[in-house]
Design an enzyme around this catalytic site. Sequence first.
Site, short mmCIF file in Angstrom:
data_model
loop_
_atom_site.label_atom_id
_atom_site.label_comp_id
_atom_site.label_asym_id
_atom_site.label_seq_id
_atom_site.Cartn_x
_atom_site.Cartn_y
_atom_site.Cartn_z
N GLY A 1 0.81 -1.21 0.00
CA GLY A 1 0.00 0.00 0.00
C GLY A 1 0.84 1.25 0.00
CG ASP A 2 0.91 5.41 -2.16
OD1 ASP A 2 1.47 6.33 -1.51
OD2 ASP A 2 1.05 5.26 -3.37
CB CYS B 1 -4.43 5.03 -0.81
SG CYS B 1 -5.10 4.84 0.85
#
Lengths: 155, 235
Positions: B81-82, B178
């Site tokens: 994920g970001d 994100c």
Amino acid sequence: MASKMLWATRAASYLRISVVHRGFSTVLKDLKYADSHEWVKVNGTAATIGITDHAQDHLGDVVYVELPEVGASVKQGDSFGAVESVKATSDVNSPVSGKVVEVNEELSNSPALVNSSPYKDGWIIKVEMNDSGELKNLMDSEEYSKFCEEEDSKH
Amino acid sequence: MRGPVKLEVWKMGFVNYLDALKLQEKLVSDRKLCRIPDTLLSLQHPPTYTLGKRRTDHNLLIPASELKSIGAELHYTQRGGDITFHGPHQAILYPIISLREIGLGARNYVEKLESTMIELSSLYGVKACAGQKGETGVWVGERKIGAIGVRISHGITSHGLAFNIDPDLKYFKHIVPCGITDKEVTSLRRETSTVLPTEEVIHEQLISCFARLFGYNTVVWKENPSLSSDHEEIE
């Protein structure tokens, strides 16, 4: 799904091996397999390593592959890198011990190769093995197919 | 078919991000050696920005040096994920579970985490859904109400999900959440007209949704567990 079967059949005739179809996941006959879903193709002491069709299917679309450095040591069962898909990073473990001699740089630009061609263009690292005896700890294609079946029936 | 499956839930209240990370590392190791059962940490963090393995710090829109002035920390992690934000009034679940034992892959695991938050939202009349391809998380229309970022090591999970009950959404303005531009972040408070119960109740509901979706038939609750986790031997 029909296209996966077609790909598998084409790959089989190209590689001249028989393919065991296990649901929608392909298992190739002359590879060895770890229970963490990596495959290894052995040629003397040279080993090519990747993750299986079953693994890529269960991961989802791979967006990033973390590769080790060339020259790094790997140990059977230990993590050497990771893949990211669906906001999950999953460790990739080495089926054999030895030294990394090459990594698939293409995966930095095209991580999805792991999904579309897990046994060919999606290979991850090449290792010079230091203990071929370890191969006996791995599964052959039939054992691996059965293993996948058992795992998938758990839920 | 699986036999009886037990989940041990740790209700932890407020926990500093690094302390929670250290605890998860220990629990992952313990779970791998089968010293502990599947474990679920339920907690909240003080204001904290975190990055995933890809280190997408271009999605942090203010200089890292200014974070202290807004009362926030920044941490780099190994999860997928970001960039995201965690803070008070956001319910966090960190499941430390063995995916191999239940035969789940990353994709199915993450889908079940999404379903957990979708089910919780529906308890309050909020119609949430999973993201489009490549946008893992839980959405109400074009607004994101729940985020996911997970790490899987030797088949054991860590990190997990963050569900916005009523966090201060201004903190999200300092990031591209994100890595997705042009989409808002929202919260349960914003999306429902139902009067919300106490957060403790909402946390418990979230845990129940998780336990049901993952098929646990025994849930053991551990109140105020110690961060140093000196475990008694579990049979």
